[in-house]
Each structure stands twice: as structure tokens, then as C-alpha cells.
Design a protein around this motif. Structure first.
Motif, PDB file in Angstrom:
ATOM      1  N   ARG A   1       6.557  52.179 107.023  1.00  0.00           N
ATOM      2  CA  ARG A   1       5.479  51.767 107.930  1.00  0.00           C
ATOM      3  C   ARG A   1       5.027  52.926 108.798  1.00  0.00           C
ATOM      4  NH1 ARG A   1       8.575  46.925 108.355  1.00  0.00           N
ATOM      5  NH2 ARG A   1       9.515  47.690 110.293  1.00  0.00           N
TER       6      ARG A   1
ATOM      7  N   VAL B   1      -2.946  56.106 102.179  1.00  0.00           N
ATOM      8  CA  VAL B   1      -1.741  55.316 102.455  1.00  0.00           C
ATOM      9  C   VAL B   1      -0.880  55.187 101.206  1.00  0.00           C
ATOM     10  CG1 VAL B   1      -0.924  53.012 103.063  1.00  0.00           C
ATOM     11  CG2 VAL B   1      -2.764  54.057 104.381  1.00  0.00           C
ATOM     12  N   VAL B   2      -1.520  54.899 100.064  1.00  0.00           N
ATOM     13  CA  VAL B   2      -0.755  54.701  98.829  1.00  0.00           C
ATOM     14  C   VAL B   2      -0.001  55.964  98.442  1.00  0.00           C
ATOM     15  CG1 VAL B   2      -0.983  54.339  96.342  1.00  0.00           C
ATOM     16  CG2 VAL B   2      -2.195  52.849  97.938  1.00  0.00           C
ATOM     17  N   PHE B   3      -0.701  57.105  98.479  1.00  0.00           N
ATOM     18  CA  PHE B   3      -0.050  58.343  98.043  1.00  0.00           C
ATOM     19  C   PHE B   3       0.832  58.933  99.139  1.00  0.00           C
ATOM     20  CE2 PHE B   3      -3.298  58.044  94.804  1.00  0.00           C
ATOM     21  CZ  PHE B   3      -2.607  58.450  93.677  1.00  0.00           C
TER      22      PHE B   3
ATOM     23  N   ALA C   1      -4.393  62.612  97.362  1.00  0.00           N
ATOM     24  CA  ALA C   1      -3.157  62.424  96.606  1.00  0.00           C
ATOM     25  C   ALA C   1      -2.330  63.709  96.584  1.00  0.00           C
ATOM     26  CB  ALA C   1      -3.485  61.975  95.184  1.00  0.00           C
TER      27      ALA C   1
ATOM     28  N   LEU D   1      -7.161  53.791 101.841  1.00  0.00           N
ATOM     29  CA  LEU D   1      -6.232  53.182 100.891  1.00  0.00           C
ATOM     30  C   LEU D   1      -5.556  54.244 100.037  1.00  0.00           C
ATOM     31  CD1 LEU D   1      -5.123  50.590  99.592  1.00  0.00           C
ATOM     32  CD2 LEU D   1      -7.090  50.630  98.042  1.00  0.00           C
ATOM     33  N   THR D   2      -6.332  55.222  99.581  1.00  0.00           N
ATOM     34  CA  THR D   2      -5.747  56.303  98.779  1.00  0.00           C
ATOM     35  C   THR D   2      -4.722  57.085  99.585  1.00  0.00           C
ATOM     36  OG1 THR D   2      -7.830  56.507  97.558  1.00  0.00           O
ATOM     37  CG2 THR D   2      -6.284  58.335  97.403  1.00  0.00           C
TER      38      THR D   2
ATOM     39  N   GLN E   1      -0.886  64.523 100.159  1.00  0.00           N
ATOM     40  CA  GLN E   1       0.188  63.631 100.585  1.00  0.00           C
ATOM     41  C   GLN E   1       1.471  63.898  99.810  1.00  0.00           C
ATOM     42  OE1 GLN E   1      -0.210  62.426 103.275  1.00  0.00           O
ATOM     43  NE2 GLN E   1      -1.641  60.721 103.457  1.00  0.00           N
TER      44      GLN E   1
ATOM     45  N   ALA F   1       2.894  55.229 106.581  1.00  0.00           N
ATOM     46  CA  ALA F   1       1.606  54.586 106.299  1.00  0.00           C
ATOM     47  C   ALA F   1       0.710  54.612 107.532  1.00  0.00           C
ATOM     48  CB  ALA F   1       1.847  53.153 105.840  1.00  0.00           C
TER      49      ALA F   1
ATOM     50  N   THR G   1       8.856  56.470  99.324  1.00  0.00           N
ATOM     51  CA  THR G   1       9.774  55.429  98.856  1.00  0.00           C
ATOM     52  C   THR G   1      10.962  56.048  98.139  1.00  0.00           C
ATOM     53  OG1 THR G   1       7.922  53.900  98.596  1.00  0.00           O
ATOM     54  CG2 THR G   1       9.959  53.362  97.441  1.00  0.00           C
TER      55      THR G   1
ATOM     56  N   VAL H   1       2.890  56.638 100.842  1.00  0.00           N
ATOM     57  CA  VAL H   1       4.033  55.721 100.801  1.00  0.00           C
ATOM     58  C   VAL H   1       4.836  55.864  99.512  1.00  0.00           C
ATOM     59  CG1 VAL H   1       4.646  53.271 100.659  1.00  0.00           C
ATOM     60  CG2 VAL H   1       3.018  54.048 102.374  1.00  0.00           C
ATOM     61  N   LEU H   2       4.131  56.031  98.368  1.00  0.00           N
ATOM     62  CA  LEU H   2       4.860  56.079  97.100  1.00  0.00           C
ATOM     63  C   LEU H   2       5.881  57.212  97.036  1.00  0.00           C
ATOM     64  CD1 LEU H   2       2.094  55.184  94.478  1.00  0.00           C
ATOM     65  CD2 LEU H   2       3.972  53.765  95.292  1.00  0.00           C
TER      66      LEU H   2
END
Length: 816
Positions: A731, A791-793, A702, A788-789, A705, A734, A799, A795-796
Motif C-alpha cells: 500500500r 501503480v501496477v508496475f 513500467a 494505473l500503469t 518502476q 502504491a 510483491t 506493486v508487482l
């Protein structure tokens, strides 16, 4: 420097959040560990329970004492010696003597660990009748607890009995009380008794031939008096392992976080150099930042550990991993130790990074290139190579000198850390080619997305290495720890299968001679081998008293029902004057005579008849029944004659032991039931360690990223101005995060495989070859969680950044 560090922390707080949380959690765990260790050291002496109301307990000697040149060595005897008959007779002259006779009991539907006692001993707990009356005849019993009630008829291995009463008491065990006469028949030998006499007179009569227990010492006559010490030792091992891993991963995450922070701030450091800052001032600034983070995180960790320790202690007690008296006490030194350790970890993690920051040239302020150059510094290359060589060298030396050392838990828990650190240091050398390999399939697809993912990820080597590092740690620890236990369990199971030549196995706590004779007389049996559990002690190197588990059996019957890994000598050469040992013994030459002590402490000098391979450690010692006094027969292996009906033989075996507390199973069923499995404490310890690694991985991913996104605003703006839509940018980011996480997972699997290959090499040298067992479901879960961690941190933050860049890219003015 301190003012500048404070302002940097305030403006770049997101860059230091990951390191702060990781270090705080590490200090919290160290605090918990220290409080647990301190509380265990202050363990209260358990009060006597089964003999709390007994005046004096005389117990047969249960400790073996052997003088050596460096002092007296002691070991627990396989079973206590019986109190000598002459001593018992002399004690009867002093007062009333009550002999305690204990024997195992198995009742269908009853508690799993039932034990039988004579009714006369119930008064010494004391047990009090809650219903019914005392037993009067041989088929009457009184039970503890609520699992039976007066009037119930129970089928035991010694016949059917009727419950005539129930008692309440200290709850030290699940017991069945019968008449004293029946107990004397079922347990002819008594190794402890109660004497109603003056303790001084009892000690005078007993002398050094037995133990005289009074006061709190009577707890030594309770069932398993050492269980508290064993539980505390296991608990200390659990927290020690978790604390060591926490310290390692904390240093790892702190170093990784600060290294990437410095890489992101090279233009900032270049500006400082242009403004006149010296390399030393830059280094002190970075060190001051780490010091501030370390102080705050260590203080927070101590507070969190102090809050969590009582809850964790209660959980371990509820789970049966700690004694019921275990609780966190009022100690201060664990807080000091954890705080200063955390501060030291923070400074150690930033040492190399601060020197790198100090070497930043003023020209770095003018650099605009986004491609990383010099990510693998000379110092990092030398350190990584040295650690890799150390890992290989120590593994090779262990394989050549003591392969069994690689199979110990402390070894396969600590060794992966060395290899993980080496691979992490060398990761900039490995990341770029692995990224191109992982992204190659996507780059062959139509469109520029796959190529852009590959080139962007490969260009940011520092960013990729920082993201891959926590994934590497998590996957490597998961594969190494869980894979090590799975590999050892698989090797042990394979070894047991290769040793077993029997068709049926009969097991019981204690089979009498009549039952063994009945088993041997069953029609259709070719060979019947009865083995008893025993122990043999030997003094090695003149100073070490070593206990070896032993099996006592008739050698000819044993050779017909087992396939032992004999490396020299003959199993059929075993007799009452010889012994079968394994290669782990200091002296293991066939024909050599070795002075040993039997399970009851008797000294013998036995000739080596055969030598077994070490294997996984389950190839113990074999002696004849004459050298295993009082050892109970607990296993009978049976082979079926050619042409005999297996079902008929099985029925005959069950009929032969119908009146005994025994089970008849096929060899396959017995092997499945007794297959090696990790105990609850080991599993909990590894789950705790892996949970720590996964949490740290999430923190590091986290933080990395978020920092990476902050440094890619111009790149994202260029993509939007070039026509890329917001979903396309998301995309792309990610896919980059997923690609780098896959690289970290590949490196983790590589490290785990190398560690397991070292273990399988040791097993092969110990004559227990086994293939490495990688825990693919756990590896997939660890890698998936990290991916998953990541990608999430990734992408957020992007955004929000894409919205900002989109607004900045639109022309100003009124809409047409």
C-alpha cells in the motif's frame, strides 16, 4: 568499452527494456510514415470515369492565371467559366455537340449527394440500363445504384418524378438522369460539353478560350478531380504529425530512461572511477550502451514498420481517409531514413546523460544516503530556463505581430512540445513541493502511512521526476491537442451565434429568384437576406495570389439579419462599386480602392466600404450580387416582425420553398447543425498521436518502476524488519506511485492550460474572445491510465521483493 557495455546490457536488461521498446515503436512509425509518403508520391493517374467513352471534352477555363514580378501565379476559379456561345456554334460545325448540364438534387430518403444530368450524357461513362428504359417526359428519370427501382415515385425539390429505369456504371457518383429538355431548364448554363470530332480540329477552334480534354486528361471533367490529391495531402499530414510526435517522445523517453539509469548506477560508476576509469571511458561506456540499444531497436522497428504499413494503408482506405488505389509500394529509402533517425534519436537522448555519468566522483561508491541531492544540475536548469523563456518569448512575439499564427494546426501541435520539454527539465525543482502539496491531506490522517508516503516520495526526487515525466507528456499533449480544437470550435460557435440576428435560416444548394421572392412575400417577415457563396482573389505584396471566401448579398437586408464585427466603415455603405474586407487583408483602409478579381476571373477595382475583425477566420469578404456572377444563393436569413406568429411564419417559409430543394430551420437549429467540428482526419491524427504518447508513457513508467524497485531492496528490508507487513509495504509503494503520477498529471494540466491561454489570448486580439476549453474527460482518462500503469508496475515487482525480504528477515533454525 564495448565488451563492458554488452555485459551491462545482459545483466541490467530490465533497465533498458523501456527505452528499447519506445525507440522500436518510434522507428516503426517513422518507417510506416516514410513508406506512406513514398507510395503517395508514386500515385497513379486516375483514369477518366464519367467521360471514359467521350471522344473529346471541352471544359470552360477553371484556372485563374495572374502574372507577377516573380512569375505567373495560379488559383482554381470559384467555378469554371462557361464555354463561349460563339465557340459552341463553331464546334457544332465540326460534329455532334452534347452539352453537359449538372444540377444538385435532393430526394427524401435518397443518397445525400445526388446530382442531376441530361440523359444524353449517360452514354459517355458509359452507363448501361440494367432495368427499365430511358426517360421520355419531364417527370421521368433514370437513377444509378440500387436505392430506387422502376415504378418508384420520388419527391424532389423540383417536383415529383417517376423512376422508369436504373443504370450501372463506373460508380463515380450518385446520379439522376432526366430528359435533355428538363436539364436545360434546371441548369441553363453549361460549363463543359462533349464534341464528336477530331481533337486537332477542336483545339484549333477552341484556342485558349477553353480546355480541350482527351485521353487521361478527361478525368479533369469528373466530379471533384482533385479529391485524390487532397486525400493524399491529408494522409501525409496525418503521418507527418504522428512521426514528429513519435520522434519527440522517443527522445524524451530515451533521455528520461537513461538519466534514471545513470542515477541508479552512480555507485557502480563510482567503483569504476575507483578502479581507474577516466570520465571519458565512463561516458563512452554509457554511449556504447545507447548505441547497442539503438541499433537493435532501430532494426526491430524497421521490421515492425514494414509489417504494419500495408495493414495501416488498408485501414485508411477502408475508413475513407485515403483513395481506393492507395497501397504501400516497394521502397527502400524509408527503411534507411527510419533506421538512422532511430539511431540518432538514441544517441541524442543519451548525450547529456553520458556527460553526467562521466562526472561521477569515486566517492559516490561510498554513498549510502537515499535522499537525492543535486538532481537539478546547472546545465539542466539553464536549458530548462532557456526553453521556458523561448516558449514565452515566441508566444509573446506572435501575440504582438500575428496572433492568427497561434491558431494554425501546425503551431498548436508543435508548441506544446517546447513547453513540455522546459517543464520536464525543471521538474526536479517542482516535484518536491508538489509532492508535499498532493500528499498533505494524507499526511494529516492518523498513523504514519501518509507521512511516510510524503517523505519517501519527496526524498527520491530523481525517481519521482522520472515517473512524473511520461505522465506529464501524455496529459499535456492530451489537453493541448484536444483542448486546442475544442477551444477553436467553441470560439467559432460563439462567433457564429454573435453574428446571427435572424430568427429562421433557409438553406439549399441553389435557390432560384422566384423562391427568394416568395420567401420575401411571406406575411410576418421583417427582413429577408439572401446570400450566395462566392470568391474574390487579390494579389498581395505584389507576388501572392490570395483567394478569399465571399458572400454576396444586398447590404441593407444583410445589416438587418446579421451582426457582423465591423471595426471601421459601414456595412450599409456596400454597393456594386465597393467591397467589405477583413483586417487580414494587406490593404484594409476604408475608402481605399483595391484591384481584385471576381470568382469568374473578371478584374475589378473596388472601394473598401467596411472592415471586419479577423475572428476565427470565418469573417470573410462581402460583395453585392453584381460582383458574384453565377454564384448560387444557398442561404436566406429571415427575421420575424414584432408581434408576428413565429409558427405561422415558419409554415409560410416552408410553403414558399416547397417546390425547391431547401430546408427551413430556426437559427438555433441551424447554428447547431453548422457548428465547427474537427474533421475525421484531424480526429484520427490526434487519436493516433495521443495513443503513441500513452503507449510511450506506459513503457517509461513500467521501466522506471522496475528499476526503482531494484534499487529499494534495502529500504523494503528495513521496513519489514521494523514490523511492516507485506500488505502495508504494498500500500505504501502504491500510494507513492499514485502521488507521483498525480504530480505529473498536475504538471501536464498546467502545461495544457498555458498553451490554451495563449490561444485564447490570440482569439481575444482577433475579436473572438473565448474561454479555454480543457477536455476534462480525456484528461481524466489519460491521467487514470498513467496512474494505473504506475501503480501496477510499482506493486508487482515489490510483491516479489517483499517475499524475498521477509524470508531474509526470518531467523534461521528449526521451528519450536
Amino acid at each position: 568499452m564495448l565488451t563492458l557495455a554488452l555485459r551491462t546490457l545482459r545483466t541490467r536488461w530490465t533497465a533498458f527494456t523501456g527505452g528499447f521498446v519506445a525507440l522500436a515503436l518510434g522507428v516503426a512509425l517513422l518507417t510506416v510514415m516514410g513508406l506512406a509518403l513514398a507510395s503517395a508520391a508514386d500515385a497513379p493517374d486516375r483514369a477518366p470515369r464519367r467521360f471514359a467513352a467521350a471522344p473529346v471534352v471541352v471544359r470552360g477555363e477553371d484556372t485563374l492565371r495572374v502574372p507577377t514580378p516573380t512569375g505567373v501565379r495560379t488559383a482554381a476559379l470559384d467555378r469554371p467559366r462557361p464555354v463561349p456561345p460563339r465557340t459552341v456554334a463553331a464546334l457544332r460545325a465540326l460534329g455532334e455537340v452534347t452539352e453537359d448540364r449538372s444540377f444538385p438534387v435532393r430526394i427524401e430518403g435518397g443518397p445525400p449527394s445526388l446530382v442531376g444530368h441530361p440523359w444524353s450524357t449517360a452514354a459517355f461513362a458509359p452507363y448501361e440500363l440494367s432495368a427499365g428504359r430511358a426517360p421520355r417526359t419531364a417527370d421521368e428519370v433514370v437513377t444509378t445504384g440500387r436505392w430506387a427501382a422502376p415504378g418508384d415515385r420520388l419527391r424532389t425539390g423540383h417536383g415529383t418524378v417517376r423512376v422508369v429505369g436504373t443504370v450501372t456504371g463506373p460508380g463515380v457518383e450518385d446520379a439522376v438522369f432526366c430528359t435533355d429538355a428538363r436539364a436545360a431548364r434546371l441548369a441553363p448554363v453549361s460549363d463543359q460539353l462533349v464534341v464528336d470530332a477530331d481533337p486537332a480540329d477542336v483545339r484549333r477552334v477552341v484556342g485558349d478560350r477553353a480546355q480541350v480534354l482527351t485521353g487521361d486528361a478527361r478525368r479533369l471533367a469528373d466530379p471533384d478531380p482533385g479529391r485524390d490529391a487532397a486525400a493524399v495531402t491529408a494522409l501525409n499530414s496525418l503521418f507527418g504529425t504522428a512521426g514528429g510526435v513519435a520522434a519527440f517522445v522517443s527522445v524524451f523517453v530515451m533521455a528520461s530512461t537513461f538519466a534514471f539509469t545513470v542515477a541508479q548506477r552512480r555507485r557502480e560508476f563510482g567503483l569504476l572511477r575507483l578502479a581507474g576509469a577516466t570520465p571519458g571511458q565512463v561516458r563512452r561506456t554509457v554511449t556504447a550502451e545507447a548505441l547497442l540499444v539503438g541499433v537493435a531497436a532501430s532494426a526491430a522497428g524497421c521490421a515492425l514498420g514494414g509489417y504494419a504499413a500495408p495493414h495501416l494503408a488498408a485501414h485508411t482506405v477502408a475508413g475513407g481517409l485515403a483513395p481506393d488505389w492507395f497501397a504501400i509500394g516497394d521502397h527502400t529509402w524509408p527503411y534507411h531514413a527510419a533506421f538512422w533517425t532511430g539511431l540518432t534519436v538514441a544517441l541524442c537522448g543519451v548525450t547529456a546523460t553520458s556527460w553526467r555519468a562521466g562526472r561521477t566522483r569515486p566517492a559516490e561508491a561510498l554513498r549510502e544516503a537515499s535522499v537525492d541531492h543535486g538532481a537539478l544540475t546547472r546545465g539542466r536548469l539553464l536549458a530548462g530556463t532557456a526553453l521556458l523563456a523561448t516558449a514565452a518569448g515566441t508566444a509573446g512575439w506572435a501575440l504582438l505581430t500575428d496572433p492568427g499564427e497561434l491558431l494554425h494546426r501546425k503551431t498548436y501541435v508543435s508548441r506544446p512540445m517546447l513547453l513540455i520539454t522546459a517543464v520536464a527539465l525543471l521538474s526536479p525543482l517542482l516535484v518536491r513541493p508538489l509532492i508535499r502539496l498532493v500528499a498533505w491531506p494524507a499526511s494529516r490522517l492518523p498513523g504514519a502511512g501518509g507521512v511516510l508516503v510524503r517523505e519517501n516520495a519527496a526524498a527520491g526526487v530523481r525517481r519521482a521526476a522520472s515517473v512524473a515525466a511520461p505522465v506529464l507528456v501524455t496529459v499535456a499533449l492530451t489537453g493541448s491537442l484536444l483542448g486546442a480544437t475544442a477551444t477553436l470550435d467553441a470560439a467559432g460557435a460563439a462567433e457564429a451565434r454573435s453574428r446571427t440576428a435572424a430568427d429562421f435560416v433557409v438553406t439549399a444548394p441553389d435557390l432560384d429568384e422566384a423562391a427568394v421572392r416568395r420567401l420575401g412575400a411571406v406575411p410576418g417577415t421583417a427582413a429577408v437576406s439572401a446570400t450566395a457563396t462566392a470568391a474574390v482573389y487579390v494579389v498581395e505584396e505584389g507576388v501572392a495570389l490570395v483567394r478569399s471566401a465571399a458572400r454576396a448579398a444586398d447590404p441593407r437586408a444583410l445589416a438587418a439579419t446579421t451582426r457582423l464585427p465591423v471595426t471601421s466603415g459601414r456595412l450599409t455603405g456596400l454597393d456594386d462599386d465597393s467591397i467589405v474586407v477583413n483586417e487580414e487583408w494587406e490593404r484594409h483602409t476604408v475608402g481605399e480602392r483595391i484591384p481584385v478579381l471576381l470568382g469568374d476571373g473578371t478584374r475589378r477595382t473596388l472601394r473598401v466600404a467596411a472592415v471586419l475583425a479577423i475572428g476565427t477566420g470565418d469573417n470573410g469578404v462581402y460583395v453585392t450580387p453584381a460582383n458574384a456572377p453565377r454564384a448560387p444563393v444557398d442561404r436566406v436569413e429571415v427575421t420575424v416582425a414584432d408581434g408576428a406568429d413565429r409558427d405561422a411564419v415558419a409554415a409560410g417559409l416552408r410553403e414558399a420553398v416547397r417546390s425547391s430543394d431547401a430546408r427551413v430551420r430556426t437559427a438555433a437549429a441551424w447554428l447547431a447543425a453548422t457548428a465547427p467540428r474537427s474533421d475525421g482526419t484531424t480526429r484520427l491524427g490526434f487519436l493516433l498521436v495521443l495513443g503513441i504518447a500513452l503507449v510511450y508513457a506506459a513503457i517509461a513508467l513500467a521501466g522506471t518502476q522496475v528499476m526503482a524497485t531494484a534499487g529499494r531492496r534495502r529500504e523494503l528490508t528495513a521496513l519489514r524488519l521494523a514490523g511492516a507487513t507485506a500488505p502495508q509495504v504494498l500500500r505504501l509503494v502504491a500510494a507513492e506511485a499514485l502521488t507521483v503520477a498525480a504530480v505529473g498529471a498536475l504538471l501536464g494540466v498546467l502545461v495544457a492550460a498555458l498553451n490554451l491561454l495563449t490561444m485564447t489570448g490570440a482569439l481575444s486580439l482577433l475579436s473572438a474572445p473565448s474561454a479555454p476549453v480543457l477536455p476534462w474527460p480525456a484528461l481524466g482518462a489519460a491521467a487514470g491510465g498513467c496512474a494505473l500503469t504506475a501503480v501496477v508496475f510499482a506493486v508487482l515487482p515489490v510483491t516479489r521483493a517483499t517475499r524475498t525480504t521477509a524470508s531474509a528477515g526470518r531467523p534461521r533454525g528449526r521451528r519450536p
